[in-house]
Design a protein around this motif. Structure first.
Motif, PDB file in Angstrom:
ATOM      1  N   ALA A   1       6.364  -0.131  10.712  1.00 36.39           N
ATOM      2  CA  ALA A   1       5.040  -0.733  10.835  1.00 36.39           C
ATOM      3  C   ALA A   1       5.169  -2.193  11.255  1.00 36.39           C
ATOM      4  CB  ALA A   1       4.305  -0.630   9.505  1.00 36.39           C
ATOM      5  N   ASP A   2       4.101  -2.714  11.833  1.00 36.78           N
ATOM      6  CA  ASP A   2       4.114  -4.126  12.228  1.00 36.78           C
ATOM      7  C   ASP A   2       4.251  -5.037  11.016  1.00 36.78           C
ATOM      8  OD1 ASP A   2       3.800  -3.428  14.879  1.00 36.78           O
ATOM      9  OD2 ASP A   2       1.612  -3.621  14.840  1.00 36.78           O
ATOM     10  N   THR A   3       3.683  -4.609   9.879  1.00 31.30           N
ATOM     11  CA  THR A   3       3.717  -5.408   8.647  1.00 31.30           C
ATOM     12  C   THR A   3       4.576  -4.722   7.605  1.00 31.30           C
ATOM     13  OG1 THR A   3       1.511  -6.328   9.044  1.00 31.30           O
ATOM     14  CG2 THR A   3       2.325  -6.385   6.771  1.00 31.30           C
ATOM     15  N   VAL A   4       5.450  -5.484   6.975  1.00 30.69           N
ATOM     16  CA  VAL A   4       6.239  -4.977   5.863  1.00 30.69           C
ATOM     17  C   VAL A   4       5.974  -5.881   4.667  1.00 30.69           C
ATOM     18  CG1 VAL A   4       8.284  -6.237   6.676  1.00 30.69           C
ATOM     19  CG2 VAL A   4       8.544  -4.398   5.010  1.00 30.69           C
ATOM     20  N   VAL A   5       5.612  -5.272   3.544  1.00 29.61           N
ATOM     21  CA  VAL A   5       5.294  -6.018   2.330  1.00 29.61           C
ATOM     22  C   VAL A   5       6.435  -5.823   1.337  1.00 29.61           C
ATOM     23  CG1 VAL A   5       3.626  -6.388   0.471  1.00 29.61           C
ATOM     24  CG2 VAL A   5       2.834  -5.649   2.738  1.00 29.61           C
ATOM     25  N   VAL A   6       7.052  -6.918   0.954  1.00 33.52           N
ATOM     26  CA  VAL A   6       8.131  -6.900  -0.029  1.00 33.52           C
ATOM     27  C   VAL A   6       7.500  -7.141  -1.390  1.00 33.52           C
ATOM     28  CG1 VAL A   6      10.347  -7.890  -0.716  1.00 33.52           C
ATOM     29  CG2 VAL A   6       9.666  -7.889   1.706  1.00 33.52           C
ATOM     30  N   THR A   7       7.628  -6.192  -2.308  1.00 37.39           N
ATOM     31  CA  THR A   7       7.025  -6.323  -3.632  1.00 37.39           C
ATOM     32  C   THR A   7       8.099  -6.366  -4.710  1.00 37.39           C
ATOM     33  OG1 THR A   7       6.730  -3.910  -3.860  1.00 37.39           O
ATOM     34  CG2 THR A   7       4.889  -5.174  -2.929  1.00 37.39           C
ATOM     35  N   PHE A   8       7.761  -7.017  -5.805  1.00 35.39           N
ATOM     36  CA  PHE A   8       8.714  -7.269  -6.887  1.00 35.39           C
ATOM     37  C   PHE A   8       8.134  -6.786  -8.205  1.00 35.39           C
ATOM     38  CE2 PHE A   8       9.274 -10.334  -3.545  1.00 35.39           C
ATOM     39  CZ  PHE A   8      10.645 -10.518  -3.427  1.00 35.39           C
TER      40      PHE A   8
ATOM     41  N   GLY B   1      -0.729   1.752   5.332  1.00 33.17           N
ATOM     42  CA  GLY B   1       0.010   1.783   6.590  1.00 33.17           C
ATOM     43  C   GLY B   1       1.035   0.689   6.753  1.00 33.17           C
ATOM     44  N   TRP B   2       1.355  -0.013   5.659  1.00 35.45           N
ATOM     45  CA  TRP B   2       2.385  -1.048   5.713  1.00 35.45           C
ATOM     46  C   TRP B   2       3.686  -0.492   5.144  1.00 35.45           C
ATOM     47  CZ3 TRP B   2      -1.606  -3.683   2.249  1.00 35.45           C
ATOM     48  CH2 TRP B   2      -2.703  -4.123   3.012  1.00 35.45           C
ATOM     49  N   ASP B   3       4.803  -0.839   5.738  1.00 35.70           N
ATOM     50  CA  ASP B   3       6.081  -0.509   5.127  1.00 35.70           C
ATOM     51  C   ASP B   3       6.244  -1.345   3.862  1.00 35.70           C
ATOM     52  OD1 ASP B   3       6.494   1.173   7.235  1.00 35.70           O
ATOM     53  OD2 ASP B   3       8.026  -0.072   8.211  1.00 35.70           O
ATOM     54  N   ASN B   4       7.001  -0.819   2.911  1.00 30.30           N
ATOM     55  CA  ASN B   4       7.224  -1.529   1.649  1.00 30.30           C
ATOM     56  C   ASN B   4       8.717  -1.640   1.377  1.00 30.30           C
ATOM     57  OD1 ASN B   4       7.533  -0.670  -1.703  1.00 30.30           O
ATOM     58  ND2 ASN B   4       6.595  -2.604  -1.131  1.00 30.30           N
ATOM     59  N   ILE B   5       9.130  -2.822   0.981  1.00 34.13           N
ATOM     60  CA  ILE B   5      10.470  -3.004   0.425  1.00 34.13           C
ATOM     61  C   ILE B   5      10.270  -3.369  -1.038  1.00 34.13           C
ATOM     62  CG2 ILE B   5      12.556  -4.417   0.417  1.00 34.13           C
ATOM     63  CD1 ILE B   5      12.259  -4.741   3.421  1.00 34.13           C
ATOM     64  N   TYR B   6      10.743  -2.486  -1.914  1.00 33.66           N
ATOM     65  CA  TYR B   6      10.575  -2.745  -3.343  1.00 33.66           C
ATOM     66  C   TYR B   6      11.857  -3.336  -3.911  1.00 33.66           C
ATOM     67  CZ  TYR B   6       9.756  -2.247  -8.304  1.00 33.66           C
ATOM     68  OH  TYR B   6       9.613  -2.511  -9.641  1.00 33.66           O
TER      69      TYR B   6
ATOM     70  N   ARG C   1       9.120  -8.886  12.389  1.00 37.00           N
ATOM     71  CA  ARG C   1       7.889  -8.284  11.863  1.00 37.00           C
ATOM     72  C   ARG C   1       7.129  -9.282  11.004  1.00 37.00           C
ATOM     73  NH1 ARG C   1       8.412  -2.440   9.394  1.00 37.00           N
ATOM     74  NH2 ARG C   1      10.456  -2.898   8.505  1.00 37.00           N
ATOM     75  N   ASP C   2       5.864  -8.989  10.784  1.00 37.49           N
ATOM     76  CA  ASP C   2       5.059  -9.766   9.854  1.00 37.49           C
ATOM     77  C   ASP C   2       5.491  -9.367   8.447  1.00 37.49           C
ATOM     78  OD1 ASP C   2       3.045 -11.269   8.609  1.00 37.49           O
ATOM     79  OD2 ASP C   2       1.605  -9.617   8.746  1.00 37.49           O
ATOM     80  N   VAL C   3       6.029 -10.312   7.687  1.00 37.24           N
ATOM     81  CA  VAL C   3       6.556  -9.981   6.366  1.00 37.24           C
ATOM     82  C   VAL C   3       5.778 -10.750   5.297  1.00 37.24           C
ATOM     83  CG1 VAL C   3       8.400 -11.683   6.651  1.00 37.24           C
ATOM     84  CG2 VAL C   3       8.608  -9.945   4.881  1.00 37.24           C
ATOM     85  N   VAL C   4       5.407 -10.024   4.254  1.00 38.54           N
ATOM     86  CA  VAL C   4       4.666 -10.576   3.124  1.00 38.54           C
ATOM     87  C   VAL C   4       5.462 -10.306   1.856  1.00 38.54           C
ATOM     88  CG1 VAL C   4       2.520 -10.487   1.784  1.00 38.54           C
ATOM     89  CG2 VAL C   4       2.458 -10.110   4.267  1.00 38.54           C
ATOM     90  N   CYS C   5       5.603 -11.316   0.988  1.00 40.52           N
ATOM     91  CA  CYS C   5       6.208 -11.124  -0.326  1.00 40.52           C
ATOM     92  C   CYS C   5       5.101 -11.217  -1.367  1.00 40.52           C
ATOM     93  CB  CYS C   5       7.285 -12.170  -0.603  1.00 40.52           C
ATOM     94  SG  CYS C   5       8.838 -11.871   0.268  1.00 40.52           S
ATOM     95  N   TYR C   6       5.047 -10.240  -2.271  1.00 38.20           N
ATOM     96  CA  TYR C   6       3.907 -10.117  -3.174  1.00 38.20           C
ATOM     97  C   TYR C   6       4.388  -9.580  -4.514  1.00 38.20           C
ATOM     98  CZ  TYR C   6      -0.404  -7.845  -5.004  1.00 38.20           C
ATOM     99  OH  TYR C   6      -1.450  -7.415  -5.782  1.00 38.20           O
TER     100      TYR C   6
END
Length: 306
Positions: free
Chosen positions: A22-29, A50-55, A83-88
């Protein structure tokens, strides 16, 4: 699902929402109570949108001290480059989002950021936890303006923002939800405001206005009860009872019992204790510190913590 790295102290797992990245990947903790796992906070939500997730998972009780910034970047950077990456994250997970997010130049969103073992708190419960993390001002800084969602009425939460986050990120965007408590994300969810806020932040990098707490929400009456304890004890008791009636929970129960004891309304306190214990509701477990106060006042309480 793909394991990016697995270690005794941490695990980093990639979940892809579709057939292609996906264009956006959200890294979650994961938050403080979490442990090593392949999926956790935010995984399902990200994939549904529709966002990829890295847990990123921590070994229980380590508060991410086993994961260095360099090791995080080595595991995550190849999967997010371009990619557009978000940490959340929530609470401890929000602290982790801030600590690691700069190393991959992520957009950072933290719900009530909290590092319980932060030496500035001098919390004896974590005195034996070795602190390996550097000050937030000493780790890589994201070029994007981060967001902290929190309740400024909570002194420790406010201190985290003002004394840890803002020195590292003077451009920090505050999303303040007065009276929401430390579980601000849950309160937002209960008021049906979390999903619109997150969608706006992740898709458009904009924070939409939040409607204030309203009567009829358990957290509203809990907050009112806490604020009125000294100026209007009778009003505080009514508010706490309302909160409990709307949603049985340990926190308002503990505050209400302590207030009744301080007001020497022992018959009311005993009646409440008896009613709670007879209910068998696990949400109404009386916490150990409250049990000590109850016994010190000469009242009856069982030893069963359920």
């Amino acid at each position: 699902m793909k394991t990016l790295v697995s270690h005794a102290d941490y695990r980093v797992t990639l979940h892809q929402a579709g057939d292609r990245p996906a264009d956006t990947v959200v890294v979650t903790f994961g938050g403080q109570p979490s442990d090593l796992s392949d999926a956790g906070f935010g995984t399902d939500y990200c994939l549904k949108n529709g966002w990829d997730n890295i847990y990123v998972a921590q070994r229980y009780g380590t508060q991410y001290q086993g994961l260095s910034v360099d090791d995080f970047r080595a595991a995550v950077a190849p999967a997010v480059t371009g990619r557009d990456v978000v940490c959340y994250g929530p609470s401890l997970g929000a602290y982790a989002a801030f600590y690691y997010g700069g190393s991959v130049d992520a957009r950072i969103i933290g719900g009530a950021p909290m590092f319980p073992a932060w030496p500035a708190f001098a919390n004896r419960a974590y005195a034996d936890l070795p602190i390996t993390h550097a000050d937030l001002t000493e780790v890589p800084r994201s070029s994007k303006s981060p967001v902290a969602i929190f309740d400024p009425l909570l002194p420790r939460d406010l201190r985290m923002v003002e004394q840890m986050l803002e020195p590292a990120y003077p451009d920090l965007r505050r999303v303040e939800y007065h009276g929401a408590g430390h579980t601000v994300l849950i309160t937002l969810q209960q008021s049906k405001q979390l999903a619109p806020l997150l969608l706006s932040l992740i898709r458009d990098d904009k924070a939409i206005p939040i409607e204030p707490l309203q009567p009829g929400m358990p957290i509203y009456h809990l907050t009112q009860g806490r604020l009125l304890q000294r100026s209007d004890p009778d009003g505080a008791i009514r508010e706490l009872e309302t909160s409990l009636r709307l949603q049985p929970a340990r926190q308002p129960l503990a505050i209400l019992i302590a207030l009744l004891l301080r007001q020497e309304r022992l018959d009311e306190a005993q009646a409440l204790i008896d009613r709670v214990e007879a209910s068998g509701d696990r949400n109404l477990t009386i916490i150990p510190s409250a049990r000590d106060k109850i016994r010190a006042a000469g009242l009856r309480v069982s030893d069963d913590l359920r």
